[in-house]
Design a protein around this motif. Structure first.
Motif, mmCIF file in Angstrom:
data_model
loop_
_atom_site.group_PDB
_atom_site.id
_atom_site.type_symbol
_atom_site.label_atom_id
_atom_site.label_comp_id
_atom_site.label_asym_id
_atom_site.label_seq_id
_atom_site.Cartn_x
_atom_site.Cartn_y
_atom_site.Cartn_z
ATOM 1 N N LEU A 18 -11.194 -49.762 -48.113
ATOM 2 C CA LEU A 18 -9.993 -49.586 -47.305
ATOM 3 C C LEU A 18 -8.864 -50.452 -47.832
ATOM 4 C CD1 LEU A 18 -8.446 -48.486 -44.904
ATOM 5 C CD2 LEU A 18 -9.547 -50.206 -43.458
ATOM 6 N N SER A 19 -9.180 -51.673 -48.208
ATOM 7 C CA SER A 19 -8.169 -52.574 -48.748
ATOM 8 C C SER A 19 -7.592 -52.026 -50.058
ATOM 9 C CB SER A 19 -8.781 -53.960 -48.989
ATOM 10 O OG SER A 19 -7.819 -54.860 -49.487
ATOM 11 N N TYR A 21 -7.448 -48.871 -50.913
ATOM 12 C CA TYR A 21 -6.641 -47.703 -50.548
ATOM 13 C C TYR A 21 -5.249 -48.142 -50.104
ATOM 14 C CZ TYR A 21 -5.459 -43.387 -47.954
ATOM 15 O OH TYR A 21 -4.854 -42.245 -47.485
ATOM 16 N N THR A 104 -5.026 -40.333 -42.246
ATOM 17 C CA THR A 104 -5.872 -41.492 -42.523
ATOM 18 C C THR A 104 -5.252 -42.770 -41.971
ATOM 19 O OG1 THR A 104 -6.736 -40.442 -44.530
ATOM 20 C CG2 THR A 104 -6.979 -42.833 -44.354
ATOM 21 N N PHE A 108 -6.762 -45.169 -38.828
ATOM 22 C CA PHE A 108 -7.072 -46.584 -39.004
ATOM 23 C C PHE A 108 -6.096 -47.494 -38.270
ATOM 24 C CE2 PHE A 108 -9.457 -45.198 -42.915
ATOM 25 C CZ PHE A 108 -10.693 -45.553 -42.421
ATOM 26 N N THR A 113 -10.331 -54.445 -35.609
ATOM 27 C CA THR A 113 -10.825 -55.015 -36.858
ATOM 28 C C THR A 113 -11.720 -56.226 -36.626
ATOM 29 O OG1 THR A 113 -8.828 -56.362 -37.026
ATOM 30 C CG2 THR A 113 -8.818 -54.253 -38.171
#
Length: 254
Positions: A18-19, A21, A104, A108, A113
Motif C-alpha cells: 500500500l505504501s 502504491y 482504491t 482506503f 490504521t
C-alpha cells in the motif's frame, strides 16, 4: 446495531504494498502522466513534451508506474517522419483506469490504521486532493460489494441520484444522475421507480427509501419510508436483504 468500521491488515507485506502504491501516485509529475494517458495511449516523446521532462526522466517515471501495475504498455506506431512510421511503446492506464484509482483511494480512506501508520491516511488524502486539482473525480463514491457488479465504483456527480436495477425499456441517460445495477440484483426495484434516492444537501449526503418492497438499510438499520437519513464516510448501505440484494460502501469526499 453498532456501526462496523473498516480495519486494515497489520501484515507488513500488505502495508508495504500500500505504501508503494501511494508513493507511486504521490509525485505530481506521475499524476500528470496518469491524467494525460488516461485519455488515450501515448508514446514517451509525447508524454515528455506534455510534462516538460526529459525523455530519460519520463521513462523512469513510467517504469515506476508500470512496476506498480498502474500503467501498461503495448506496441503501437509513432508519429510519421521523413523516414516513415516506426513502431514504439505506447503507455496507457491499466484496466479500469482513473476510476479504479479513485475507487482504491476511496476505500482506503475509510480504514482504521494500525498504530504507527497514521501517515497512510494523510498520504491518501493528499493524493485524492492532487487528483481533484488535475481535474479528476475524487469522490464521493458508491462502491458495490458482492454480486455480479462487485468492485464497481459509481462516482456521485449530481445532487440527486436515483439508485436501482436496470430497466431495458428505459436505459440510463449516462449523465451521472443514476446508479444502475445489473438485472441479476432482482431484489432491488428498477431504477425507473427507484429503490432509493441519494440527495446532497449543503451539509451532507442523505439517502431515503422510495417506498421499496425490500427496504433500504444503513449499517443494518432499516430506514423509514421517504425520510432522509444522513450518511457518513464508511457507511454500509443495503438495498433489500438476502439473495439478489445489493450492498454498497459509501465513501464521502470529506
Amino acid at each position: 446495531m453498532e456501526k462496523k468500521t473498516i480495519s486494515i491488515s497489520s501484515d507488513p507485506v500488505f502495508l508495504e504494498e500500500l505504501s508503494e502504491y501511494l508513493e507511486a501516485l504521490s509525485n505530481p509529475l506521475r499524476l500528470k502522466i496518469l491524467t494525460f494517458i488516461g485519455r488515450k495511449p501515448r508514446e514517451i516523446t509525447a508524454i515528455a513534451e506534455h510534462t516538460g521532462m526529459s525523455y530519460q526522466n519520463t521513462k523512469k517515471h513510467l517504469d515506476r508506474l508500470v512496476s506498480t501495475g498502474l500503467v501498461q504498455r503495448a506496441a503501437g506506431f509513432g508519429r510519421e517522419t521523413d523516414r516513415g512510421i516506426a513502431p514504439v511503446w505506447k503507455y496507457s492506464l491499466a484496466e479500469g483506469g482513473l476510476e479504479n484509482i479513485t475507487r482504491t483511494l476511496g476505500v482506503f480512506s475509510s480504514i482504521v490504521t494500525p498504530l504507527g501508520y497514521s501517515d497512510i491516511l494523510e498520504r491518501i488524502r493528499a493524493v485524492r486532493s492532487a487528483l481533484a486539482e488535475n481535474g479528476e473525480e475524487a469522490g464521493p463514491v458508491l462502491y458495490v460489494i458482492g454480486g455480479p457488479a462487485d468492485g464497481k465504483a459509481f462516482v456521485l456527480k449530481k445532487e440527486r441520484i436515483l439508485i436501482g436495477r436496470e430497466d431495458p425499456d428505459h436505459p440510463p441517460a449516462g449523465d451521472g444522475g443514476m446508479v444502475v445495477l445489473p438485472d441479476e440484483y432482482r431484489a432491488v426495484t428498477r431504477v425507473t421507480k427507484p429503490h432509493a434516492v441519494l440527495i446532497r444537501t449543503h451539509e451532507s449526503w442523505q439517502i431515503e427509501d422510495n417506498a421499496s418492497t425490500g427496504g433500504t438499510f444503513v449499517n443494518s438499520r432499516r430506514l423509514d419510508l421517504l425520510k432522509g437519513t444522513k450518511l457518513a464516510n464508511g457507511d454500509v448501505i443495503d438495498l433489500s436483504v438476502g439473495a439478489n440484494a445489493a450492498r454498497f460502501l459509501f465513501i464521502s469526499d470529506e
